[in-house]
Scaffold this active site. Structure first.
Site, mmCIF file in Angstrom:
data_model
loop_
_atom_site.group_PDB
_atom_site.id
_atom_site.type_symbol
_atom_site.label_atom_id
_atom_site.label_comp_id
_atom_site.label_asym_id
_atom_site.label_seq_id
_atom_site.Cartn_x
_atom_site.Cartn_y
_atom_site.Cartn_z
ATOM 1 N N ARG A 77 0.865 -1.215 -0.223
ATOM 2 C CA ARG A 77 -0.064 -0.336 0.120
ATOM 3 C C ARG A 77 1.107 0.995 0.256
ATOM 4 O O ARG A 77 1.606 1.280 0.601
ATOM 5 C CB ARG A 77 -1.067 -0.172 1.175
ATOM 6 C CG ARG A 77 -1.645 -1.005 1.384
ATOM 7 C CD ARG A 77 -2.473 -1.909 0.353
ATOM 8 N NE ARG A 77 -4.111 -0.612 0.379
ATOM 9 C CZ ARG A 77 -4.562 -0.006 0.075
ATOM 10 N NH1 ARG A 77 -5.140 -0.376 -1.373
ATOM 11 N NH2 ARG A 77 -5.909 0.116 -0.103
ATOM 12 N N HIS A 135 -1.472 0.990 -9.939
ATOM 13 C CA HIS A 135 -2.046 -0.009 -9.373
ATOM 14 C C HIS A 135 -2.488 -1.069 -9.760
ATOM 15 O O HIS A 135 -4.033 -1.614 -9.363
ATOM 16 C CB HIS A 135 -3.261 0.821 -8.201
ATOM 17 C CG HIS A 135 -3.345 0.127 -7.191
ATOM 18 N ND1 HIS A 135 -4.081 0.951 -6.145
ATOM 19 C CD2 HIS A 135 -3.623 -1.205 -6.867
ATOM 20 C CE1 HIS A 135 -4.095 -0.070 -5.269
ATOM 21 N NE2 HIS A 135 -3.946 -1.287 -5.313
#
Length: 320
Positions: A235, A283
């Site tokens: 993350r 991502h």
């Protein structure tokens, strides 16, 4: 106005929200597997009291406040930090994350590409190509290029196994000891420095928790081997981005491959865009596969409906 289907008002509902997934596809998959439910997409909910389950990715804050009969919330990914940060979700409502559902193999393939990209110095060959230079570089063999996997859950183990099968020495790091693994795993903060010093390249696949937020900071990068590499698949909140920039500029790190960022999409003003030694992706290291994920969610809802515990319930204290 569309006439309701006969008996529609008698069916309970499942709330769906994702800005990245096709709601029509998900509605079809969930309603085929769970015909006793209708699927409604936020914010178009006929009656909030009918909603018994939510299937979401990064939903609007407080969208659960009116859902007084909700039984469980399912995350459309492995990460659940946005749900844990939502104080409107009652503490007794289980939050359930996906257990792989096709993510681990995708992320492993991404990691393998990143490892080869740096181990074989393809980023340098790209720079030489731009200069029209034919200049073979010294070769570092896979068996002398140790890869450290930061986070040794389901995804970390798949990455480690795949890299070991390609001939790379692999070590792992985890907050707690792991059983039934052949890979050497360093445990806890007291062994983190040794893990970093032993890795030529570090791949982060940790969950984001209070303990891991900001873990990859100036001290972290200073403990990595000079000239090593960093890949972030976890993350964005794990990394202090200014500290990573300093580590690259100082030469402590020779390069990085980044798929996640503190703020997404990455700002056009970010200096990462213009760094030759940094490879950026939006991502996409692991994309939720609707068929596999919906099967898992349908199975878990059936377990709950039969008064059994679902698989993948998040421990709120641990954060995953």
């Amino acid at each position: 106005m569309t006439e309701p289907i006969a008996g529609e008002h008698l069916r309970k509902s499942i709330l769906f929200f994702s800005e990245f997934d096709d709601p029509r596809k998900w509605r079809g998959l969930l309603e085929r597997g769970l015909p006793q439910f209708r699927v409604e997409c936020w914010p178009e909910i006929k009656d909030p009291s009918d909603v018994e389950y939510a299937v979401v990715w990064n939903p609007p804050r407080d969208c659960f406040k009116s859902l007084v009969n909700i039984k469980a919330i399912f995350s459309l990914g492995a990460g659940v930090d946005s749900l844990l940060a939502d104080n409107s979700i009652p503490a007794d409502i289980p939050i359930v994350r996906l257990l792989d559902a096709g993510l681990a193999r995708q992320m492993s393939h991404y990691a393998i590409y990143g490892v080869l990209h740096f181990q074989r110095q393809f980023f340098e060959y790209r720079r030489l190509q731009a200069q029209e230079k034919w200049s073979p570089l010294p070769v570092t063999l896979a068996n002398s290029f140790t890869v450290g996997v930061l986070g040794f859950g389901t995804i970390g183990r798949v990455i480690a196994t795949d890299l070991e099968n390609l001939g790379f020495p692999v070590i792992g790091w985890a907050n707690s000891s792991k059983s039934n693994v052949d890979t050497e795993v360093y445990v806890g903060m007291t062994e983190l420095d040794d893990f970093l010093a032993s890795s030529q390249l570090v791949i982060n696949v940790l969950p984001l928790t209070a303990e891991t937020r900001g873990l990859c900071d100036e001290r972290f990068f200073s403990r990595m081997r000079p000239g090593s590499y960093f890949i972030n698949l976890g993350r964005g909140g794990h990394v202090i981005e200014s500290d990573l920039e300093k580590a690259i500029d100082s030469g402590r790190l020779a390069g990085a491959m980044l798929d996640v960022f503190a703020s997404e999409p990455l700002s056009p003003k970010s200096s990462f865009w213009k760094r030759e030694s940094v490879l950026i992706t939006p991502h996409i290291s692991g994309v939720t596969l609707a068929e596999e994920a919906s099967d898992q969610i349908i199975s878990n809802i059936c377990l709950i409906e039969s008064r059994q515990s679902p698989n993948g319930v998040v421990d709120r204290e641990r954060g995953y």
